[in-house]
Design a protein around this motif. Structure first.
Motif, mmCIF file in Angstrom:
data_model
loop_
_atom_site.group_PDB
_atom_site.id
_atom_site.type_symbol
_atom_site.label_atom_id
_atom_site.label_comp_id
_atom_site.label_asym_id
_atom_site.label_seq_id
_atom_site.Cartn_x
_atom_site.Cartn_y
_atom_site.Cartn_z
ATOM 1 N N THR A 29 0.823 -1.206 0.000
ATOM 2 C CA THR A 29 0.000 0.000 0.000
ATOM 3 C C THR A 29 0.859 1.258 0.000
ATOM 4 O O THR A 29 0.632 2.190 -0.785
ATOM 5 N N LEU A 30 1.865 1.292 0.863
ATOM 6 C CA LEU A 30 2.751 2.463 0.933
ATOM 7 C C LEU A 30 3.581 2.622 -0.337
ATOM 8 O O LEU A 30 3.806 3.746 -0.807
ATOM 9 N N LEU A 31 4.035 1.515 -0.903
ATOM 10 C CA LEU A 31 4.787 1.559 -2.157
ATOM 11 C C LEU A 31 3.947 2.155 -3.276
ATOM 12 O O LEU A 31 4.389 3.061 -3.994
ATOM 13 N N LEU A 32 2.733 1.658 -3.428
ATOM 14 C CA LEU A 32 1.862 2.152 -4.499
ATOM 15 C C LEU A 32 1.526 3.628 -4.298
ATOM 16 O O LEU A 32 1.517 4.403 -5.262
ATOM 17 N N ARG A 33 1.290 4.027 -3.064
ATOM 18 C CA ARG A 33 1.011 5.438 -2.778
ATOM 19 C C ARG A 33 2.202 6.308 -3.177
ATOM 20 O O ARG A 33 2.042 7.335 -3.837
ATOM 21 N N ALA A 34 3.395 5.880 -2.808
ATOM 22 C CA ALA A 34 4.602 6.653 -3.136
ATOM 23 C C ALA A 34 4.810 6.729 -4.651
ATOM 24 O O ALA A 34 5.165 7.790 -5.182
#
Length: 84
Positions: A29-34
């Motif tokens: 989730t954090l990877l995709l957001r970044a």
């Protein structure tokens, strides 16, 4: 009971030995957001995921990070594992 105590000990050990460790789904989730925030044209259609995970079964079960990434990105380029 016994299983609950074992889980609590495992979580405590994980937190002690690996501070800041996150669940695999949160990492994705954090990877995709970044990626979406820093690369306006990012999409899985124009991205090739490069991975270098150990190929043994410990990290290749459903719900583990490699599989979550494969599900999200589709195509992948395997760079190798521990031995290359």
């Amino acid at each position: 009971g016994k299983t609950f105590d074992l889980c609590n000990k495992s979580i405590k050990s994980l937190s002690t030995n690996f501070p800041g460790a996150m669940p695999d789904k949160l990492v994705v989730t954090l990877l995709l957001r970044a990626l979406h925030q820093t690369l306006p044209n990012f999409s899985k259609e124009n991205t090739l995921l490069g991975t270098s995970f150990c190929p043994d079964e410990i990290s290749n079960e459903k719900g583990d990070l490699p599989n979550l990434l494969y599900e999200e990105f589709g195509k992948t380029f395997h760079l190798g594992g521990l031995a290359g």
